[in-house]
Scaffold this motif. Structure first.
Motif, PDB file in Angstrom:
ATOM      1  N   TYR A 147      -9.734-127.891  28.600  1.00 16.91           N
ATOM      2  CA  TYR A 147      -8.798-128.787  29.424  1.00 16.91           C
ATOM      3  C   TYR A 147      -9.296-128.545  30.894  1.00 16.91           C
ATOM      4  O   TYR A 147     -10.231-127.959  31.049  1.00 16.91           O
ATOM      5  CB  TYR A 147      -7.213-128.051  29.532  1.00 16.91           C
ATOM      6  CG  TYR A 147      -6.879-126.656  29.710  1.00 16.91           C
ATOM      7  CD1 TYR A 147      -5.844-126.010  29.014  1.00 16.91           C
ATOM      8  CD2 TYR A 147      -7.756-125.835  30.317  1.00 16.91           C
ATOM      9  CE1 TYR A 147      -5.674-124.880  28.985  1.00 16.91           C
ATOM     10  CE2 TYR A 147      -7.591-124.550  30.717  1.00 16.91           C
ATOM     11  CZ  TYR A 147      -6.526-123.994  29.810  1.00 16.91           C
ATOM     12  OH  TYR A 147      -6.142-122.597  29.966  1.00 16.91           O
ATOM     13  N   ASP A 148      -8.871-129.501  31.782  1.00 19.59           N
ATOM     14  CA  ASP A 148      -9.073-129.508  33.103  1.00 19.59           C
ATOM     15  C   ASP A 148      -8.300-128.683  34.168  1.00 19.59           C
ATOM     16  O   ASP A 148      -7.198-128.694  33.999  1.00 19.59           O
ATOM     17  CB  ASP A 148      -9.221-130.796  33.750  1.00 19.59           C
ATOM     18  CG  ASP A 148     -10.321-131.690  33.003  1.00 19.59           C
ATOM     19  OD1 ASP A 148     -11.196-131.127  32.295  1.00 19.59           O
ATOM     20  OD2 ASP A 148     -10.006-132.822  33.140  1.00 19.59           O
ATOM     21  N   GLY A 176      -3.142-127.369  38.295  1.00 19.50           N
ATOM     22  CA  GLY A 176      -2.791-128.186  37.475  1.00 19.50           C
ATOM     23  C   GLY A 176      -3.610-128.184  36.311  1.00 19.50           C
ATOM     24  O   GLY A 176      -4.715-128.453  36.067  1.00 19.50           O
ATOM     25  N   THR A 228      -4.386-130.178  32.452  1.00 20.05           N
ATOM     26  CA  THR A 228      -4.503-131.388  31.594  1.00 20.05           C
ATOM     27  C   THR A 228      -5.642-130.985  30.518  1.00 20.05           C
ATOM     28  O   THR A 228      -6.788-130.948  30.663  1.00 20.05           O
ATOM     29  CB  THR A 228      -4.608-132.483  32.482  1.00 20.05           C
ATOM     30  OG1 THR A 228      -3.895-132.647  33.409  1.00 20.05           O
ATOM     31  CG2 THR A 228      -4.593-133.880  31.525  1.00 20.05           C
ATOM     32  N   THR A 279      -0.960-130.417  23.513  1.00 26.16           N
ATOM     33  CA  THR A 279      -1.389-131.331  24.584  1.00 26.16           C
ATOM     34  C   THR A 279      -0.753-131.133  25.951  1.00 26.16           C
ATOM     35  O   THR A 279       0.417-131.302  25.808  1.00 26.16           O
ATOM     36  CB  THR A 279      -1.238-132.848  23.840  1.00 26.16           C
ATOM     37  OG1 THR A 279      -1.821-132.996  22.634  1.00 26.16           O
ATOM     38  CG2 THR A 279      -1.768-133.866  24.902  1.00 26.16           C
ATOM     39  N   TRP A 280      -1.471-130.872  26.713  1.00 25.38           N
ATOM     40  CA  TRP A 280      -1.117-130.299  28.130  1.00 25.38           C
ATOM     41  C   TRP A 280      -1.033-131.644  28.939  1.00 25.38           C
ATOM     42  O   TRP A 280      -2.102-132.239  29.238  1.00 25.38           O
ATOM     43  CB  TRP A 280      -2.008-129.417  28.779  1.00 25.38           C
ATOM     44  CG  TRP A 280      -1.942-128.000  28.017  1.00 25.38           C
ATOM     45  CD1 TRP A 280      -2.509-127.954  26.768  1.00 25.38           C
ATOM     46  CD2 TRP A 280      -1.813-126.498  28.582  1.00 25.38           C
ATOM     47  NE1 TRP A 280      -2.516-126.632  26.498  1.00 25.38           N
ATOM     48  CE2 TRP A 280      -2.139-126.065  27.381  1.00 25.38           C
ATOM     49  CE3 TRP A 280      -0.942-126.357  29.510  1.00 25.38           C
ATOM     50  CZ2 TRP A 280      -1.634-124.483  27.543  1.00 25.38           C
ATOM     51  CZ3 TRP A 280      -0.749-125.099  29.916  1.00 25.38           C
ATOM     52  CH2 TRP A 280      -1.100-124.187  28.691  1.00 25.38           C
ATOM     53  N   SER A 281       0.207-131.882  29.584  1.00 23.66           N
ATOM     54  CA  SER A 281       0.301-133.039  30.524  1.00 23.66           C
ATOM     55  C   SER A 281       0.749-132.520  31.826  1.00 23.66           C
ATOM     56  O   SER A 281       1.847-132.688  32.391  1.00 23.66           O
ATOM     57  CB  SER A 281       1.444-133.986  29.900  1.00 23.66           C
ATOM     58  OG  SER A 281       1.359-134.412  28.814  1.00 23.66           O
ATOM     59  N   ARG A 282      -0.498-132.478  32.753  1.00 25.74           N
ATOM     60  CA  ARG A 282      -0.627-132.074  33.973  1.00 25.74           C
ATOM     61  C   ARG A 282       0.766-131.003  34.285  1.00 25.74           C
ATOM     62  O   ARG A 282       1.454-130.971  34.958  1.00 25.74           O
ATOM     63  CB  ARG A 282      -0.108-133.075  35.024  1.00 25.74           C
ATOM     64  CG  ARG A 282      -0.617-133.066  36.457  1.00 25.74           C
ATOM     65  CD  ARG A 282      -2.095-132.583  36.430  1.00 25.74           C
ATOM     66  NE  ARG A 282      -2.199-132.332  37.971  1.00 25.74           N
ATOM     67  CZ  ARG A 282      -2.783-133.241  38.630  1.00 25.74           C
ATOM     68  NH1 ARG A 282      -2.990-134.457  38.282  1.00 25.74           N
ATOM     69  NH2 ARG A 282      -3.249-133.107  39.878  1.00 25.74           N
ATOM     70  N   GLY A 307       6.165-129.145  34.092  1.00 27.05           N
ATOM     71  CA  GLY A 307       5.238-129.928  33.170  1.00 27.05           C
ATOM     72  C   GLY A 307       5.735-129.904  31.707  1.00 27.05           C
ATOM     73  O   GLY A 307       6.786-129.570  31.152  1.00 27.05           O
TER      74      GLY A 307
END
Length: 268
Positions: free
Chosen positions: A139-140, A152, A154, A183-186, A204
């Motif tokens: 992830y970022d 943050g 994602t 699944t990470w959404s911001r 989040g």
């Protein structure tokens, strides 16, 4: 299992905390065939706990503090900030614990932040048991303030927890395995509190899908029981997480509110 730990920012410590919170003598509970009755407080807590172990893989403060914000903002795409390999074995009494993994942290393009690729497998083996716990991350991490106190997230991550009971000949008597993909959404995380590493979820959403397999004692089947679940987790602030399981068309979600600080679970 004990409560959800406030994970320090290294993968090794994150997984060590998770693994050592489980007693080696804990019974192995086979998977349940009925998905609706198989959803439980324990399963919700396991899924949320896995999310916390993912949080533990955010790189340590040295990645940000070693360079000024200006330099971090102007790093070339893909600059390697951290690259480590883990291969360690520790013997504690009659239990052997091994850690195997690798981490790669690179700078992002056109944004102040970094990409984390990380995997770590912890294996615990002793008389009568063999347990493993694997964490993977892709992830970022995007800076939300100059000091990286807020970031943050994602991307994607997963955990695989395997527990088994062994005979005197080291044959598997019974086992279960829980695999969860996230699944990470911001997701917004406060990484530093008064300059101290203390990661806390702020807001989040994280979607999840999990697969539970298991084999009870005396079960001679090849594949064991298979149950799948899916749903999402909503970060509500104050380190609280709402875990919602989908139960099919026309059925309401089954929800559990989890205090990520104490590990308390309340069915909604």
């Amino acid at each position: 299992m004990q409560n959800i730990y406030k994970i320090t920012l290294t993968a090794l410590v994150a997984v060590m905390l998770f693994q050592t919170s489980c007693k080696k003598s804990d019974n192995v509970t086979p998977a349940k065939a009925d998905a609706s009755t198989g959803i439980s407080k324990e399963l919700a807590l396991k899924i949320a706990r896995g999310l916390s172990s993912n949080l533990g893989i955010i790189p340590s403060a040295k990645v940000a503090s070693a360079k000024t914000p200006v330099i971090m903002d102007n790093l070339g795409c893909g600059t390697v900030l951290e690259q480590t390999n883990t291969n360690q074995t520790v013997v504690n009494g009659d239990t052997t614990v091994s850690y195997l993994g690798n981490k790669l942290v690179t700078s992002l393009c056109n944004v102040a932040g970094y990409k984390v690729l990380d995997t770590l497998t912890t294996t615990r083996k002793g008389k009568g048991f063999l347990n493993t716990y694997k964490v993977t991350v892709d992830y970022d991490v995007v800076r939300q303030d100059p000091t990286y106190s807020f970031v943050g997230l994602t991307g994607f991550s997963s955990t695989t927890e395997y527990n088994s009971k062994l005979s005197a000949n080291n044959d598997v008597i019974e086992n279960n395995q829980l695999y969860t993909a996230y699944t990470w959404s911001r997701v917004l995380v406060q990484r530093l509190v008064n300059g101290v590493e203390k990661p806390t979820f702020l807001q989040g959403k994280v979607d999840f899908a999990c697969r539970l397999t298991g084999r009870a004692a005396g079960d001679k089947s090849t594949d064991g029981t298979l149950v799948t679940y899916s749903g999402y987790m909503e970060i509500l602030g104050s380190n609280s997480i709402m875990v919602s399981f989908y139960q099919g068309p026309g059925k309401p979600n089954k929800e559990y509110l989890i205090d990520a600080t104490t590990g308390a679970v309340k069915e909604q």
